[in-house]
Structures are given as structure tokens and as C-alpha cells.
Design a protein around this motif. Sequence first.
Motif, PDB file in Angstrom:
ATOM      1  N   THR A  93       0.770  -1.055  -0.083  1.00 27.23           N
ATOM      2  CA  THR A  93      -0.016  -0.031  -0.030  1.00 27.23           C
ATOM      3  C   THR A  93       0.868   1.157   0.066  1.00 27.23           C
ATOM      4  O   THR A  93       1.881   0.978   0.168  1.00 27.23           O
ATOM      5  N   TRP A  94       0.253   2.438  -0.284  1.00 30.49           N
ATOM      6  CA  TRP A  94       0.911   3.747  -0.190  1.00 30.49           C
ATOM      7  C   TRP A  94       0.246   4.668   0.612  1.00 30.49           C
ATOM      8  O   TRP A  94      -0.897   4.818   0.653  1.00 30.49           O
ATOM      9  N   SER A  95       1.051   5.229   1.433  1.00 32.09           N
ATOM     10  CA  SER A  95       0.193   6.414   2.430  1.00 32.09           C
ATOM     11  C   SER A  95       0.793   7.729   1.469  1.00 32.09           C
ATOM     12  O   SER A  95       1.750   7.775   0.881  1.00 32.09           O
ATOM     13  N   VAL A  96      -0.256   8.332   1.386  1.00 30.41           N
ATOM     14  CA  VAL A  96      -0.166   9.772   0.541  1.00 30.41           C
ATOM     15  C   VAL A  96      -0.715  10.923   1.528  1.00 30.41           C
ATOM     16  O   VAL A  96      -1.709  11.140   1.879  1.00 30.41           O
ATOM     17  N   CYS A  97       0.538  11.665   1.677  1.00 25.52           N
ATOM     18  CA  CYS A  97       0.148  12.665   2.701  1.00 25.52           C
ATOM     19  C   CYS A  97       0.366  14.137   2.194  1.00 25.52           C
ATOM     20  O   CYS A  97       1.108  14.371   1.340  1.00 25.52           O
ATOM     21  N   TYR A  98      -0.616  14.832   2.794  1.00 28.15           N
ATOM     22  CA  TYR A  98      -0.733  16.384   2.364  1.00 28.15           C
ATOM     23  C   TYR A  98       0.233  17.082   3.379  1.00 28.15           C
ATOM     24  O   TYR A  98       0.165  17.099   4.421  1.00 28.15           O
ATOM     25  N   ILE A  99       0.949  17.801   2.655  1.00 25.67           N
ATOM     26  CA  ILE A  99       2.071  18.752   3.226  1.00 25.67           C
ATOM     27  C   ILE A  99       1.552  20.198   3.125  1.00 25.67           C
ATOM     28  O   ILE A  99       1.606  20.641   2.041  1.00 25.67           O
ATOM     29  N   TYR A 108       0.360  17.672   9.240  1.00 22.59           N
ATOM     30  CA  TYR A 108       0.032  17.156   8.067  1.00 22.59           C
ATOM     31  C   TYR A 108      -1.045  16.021   8.201  1.00 22.59           C
ATOM     32  O   TYR A 108      -1.223  15.654   9.369  1.00 22.59           O
ATOM     33  N   GLY A 109      -1.542  15.505   7.122  1.00 25.72           N
ATOM     34  CA  GLY A 109      -2.363  14.313   7.101  1.00 25.72           C
ATOM     35  C   GLY A 109      -2.392  13.615   5.856  1.00 25.72           C
ATOM     36  O   GLY A 109      -1.799  13.916   4.790  1.00 25.72           O
ATOM     37  N   CYS A 110      -2.672  12.132   6.083  1.00 29.15           N
ATOM     38  CA  CYS A 110      -2.577  11.170   5.057  1.00 29.15           C
ATOM     39  C   CYS A 110      -3.616  10.380   4.753  1.00 29.15           C
ATOM     40  O   CYS A 110      -4.338  10.118   5.648  1.00 29.15           O
ATOM     41  N   ILE A 111      -3.956  10.097   3.566  1.00 27.80           N
ATOM     42  CA  ILE A 111      -4.663   8.949   3.134  1.00 27.80           C
ATOM     43  C   ILE A 111      -3.994   7.744   2.912  1.00 27.80           C
ATOM     44  O   ILE A 111      -2.704   7.895   2.602  1.00 27.80           O
ATOM     45  N   GLY A 112      -4.881   6.861   2.237  1.00 25.97           N
ATOM     46  CA  GLY A 112      -3.991   5.556   1.816  1.00 25.97           C
ATOM     47  C   GLY A 112      -4.614   4.937   0.686  1.00 25.97           C
ATOM     48  O   GLY A 112      -5.792   4.992   0.408  1.00 25.97           O
ATOM     49  N   THR A 113      -3.782   4.126  -0.103  1.00 23.14           N
ATOM     50  CA  THR A 113      -4.471   3.383  -1.110  1.00 23.14           C
ATOM     51  C   THR A 113      -4.674   2.169  -0.713  1.00 23.14           C
ATOM     52  O   THR A 113      -4.367   1.767   0.515  1.00 23.14           O
ATOM     53  N   ASP A 114      -5.786   1.582  -1.469  1.00 24.60           N
ATOM     54  CA  ASP A 114      -6.162   0.162  -0.985  1.00 24.60           C
ATOM     55  C   ASP A 114      -4.834  -0.853  -1.092  1.00 24.60           C
ATOM     56  O   ASP A 114      -3.881  -0.601  -1.720  1.00 24.60           O
ATOM     57  N   ASP A 135      -7.235  17.299  10.087  1.00 26.82           N
ATOM     58  CA  ASP A 135      -7.284  18.716  10.746  1.00 26.82           C
ATOM     59  C   ASP A 135      -5.856  19.177  11.038  1.00 26.82           C
ATOM     60  O   ASP A 135      -5.991  20.440  11.807  1.00 26.82           O
ATOM     61  N   GLY A 136      -4.920  18.411  10.632  1.00 21.88           N
ATOM     62  CA  GLY A 136      -3.583  19.217  10.913  1.00 21.88           C
ATOM     63  C   GLY A 136      -3.062  20.002   9.864  1.00 21.88           C
ATOM     64  O   GLY A 136      -1.793  20.391   9.939  1.00 21.88           O
ATOM     65  N   ILE A 143      -1.815  23.596  -0.247  1.00 22.94           N
ATOM     66  CA  ILE A 143      -0.858  22.605  -0.015  1.00 22.94           C
ATOM     67  C   ILE A 143       0.289  22.769  -0.779  1.00 22.94           C
ATOM     68  O   ILE A 143       0.526  23.189  -2.068  1.00 22.94           O
ATOM     69  N   LYS A 144       1.732  22.640  -0.316  1.00 16.62           N
ATOM     70  CA  LYS A 144       2.854  23.080  -0.747  1.00 16.62           C
ATOM     71  C   LYS A 144       3.454  21.892  -1.408  1.00 16.62           C
ATOM     72  O   LYS A 144       4.151  21.689  -2.455  1.00 16.62           O
TER      73      LYS A 144
END
Length: 207
Positions: A93-99, A108-114, A135-136, A143-144
Motif C-alpha cells: 500500500t501507499w500512504s499519501v500525505c498532504y503537506i 500534516y494528514g495522510c490518506i492511504g491507497t487500497d 485537521d492538521g 498545499i505545498k
Amino acid sequence: MNTFHTSILSLALLVVSASLCNREQFVLFDKTFTFTKAEADNSKPSPSHVYVKGEMLNAERPQDWTSPVDYRNGTVHVRLEVLEKPVGGEPTTWSVCYIPNKRQNGGYGCIGTDVYQEAGVYEKDVDMTKFWQNDGIVWSEGIKEMHLVIKDNSGGQGHAHKRPDHEKFFPTKVRMTLIQVSEGAKYDPTLVPNFGPATQNRKQSSE
């Protein structure tokens, strides 16, 4: 009203309609890359990370994700096309994080792929108010960059480069695309260019 003025009015309405339609979603990034064990080991500042920033992000992404179009309370469509993966079917899987440009709380916050085991196309819709540490981020400041982290399926700390059997994860080649969809709108794949048919599998899920 004569025919000329009617045509001009119709054209103007079409332009406005197209503009409003396009504002319902935008591609945050669309990146195809190969990731090797050596690249994962030497990724800076953090191993197993792929950094998406600068010209790799959509330069026309909004500065404010809350207004005049509300993407913060919308959804994100995650499309992962796994082009190459080592044999053996190891769950990945991959964690996909917004910075963000401006941090708060966790910063920061992260979603994940299946989780996937073989090549194919994997898609999901994620609510922007429900993923980890959403909410971070001060969404009104934008987003940068984005951080993509390859992992096993053991949880948040399961970085693939730490595995003794890392050959089950590397090298790999993927195309990852994130499409931000505004509140109340629905993801429309016809508005995203260059999406071909699935390579082997196509799976759709939602959160």
C-alpha cells in the motif's frame, strides 16, 4: 433578440457552464515513476518516500481550499495504476500525505491507497474530513507538496525498505493520480485526460 445576439448569449452560457464544471474538480498531481530499493534507502529526508513538489504539482491548484470553491469538505479520488510489481503477491500500500503551507495540530494528514497484490488499477474516493490528521492542515492556506510512502499492510510503521524481504516490494513502477472534488460534486473521469483502460485489474472502493 436577433440570431447574432442569441448565438453570443448561448456561447457565453456555455463558457460559464464549462468554467463552473471545471471548478468541481482538479488534478492535484499525476505522476508515473519507478521506485527502487536504493532510491527508497537514499530518499531524503525520509526513506521510502517519494516527494511530489514544485512542477510535479498542479500549478493552478487553489491557494485557498475552502473558498470560493470548497474542496476541504469534498472528496479526493485516488487512482493508483500499478504497472510493475515483483512476483509473489506481497500485500502493498501507499500512504499519501498532504503537506500544508501552514500547519496546525499534527501538521500534516495522510490518506492511504487500497492494499494490492498485483498489477492493475485501484481507485477509491476518500472523504476529505475523515482521513488521518486531516485537521492538521490549515486548508485556507493551501498545499505545498505531497509525500508518497510505500508500505506493507502491517500498519503505519510498515515501511517497505525496512523489510528483510524487500525484494517483494522493489523495484516497482506505478502511476498515481489525485483528483480533488469539491463539496457536493461527484468525480467525473471524463474530465481527466489520458486515462486508458486498466492494465489487468480494476478495483473501486470508497471511504
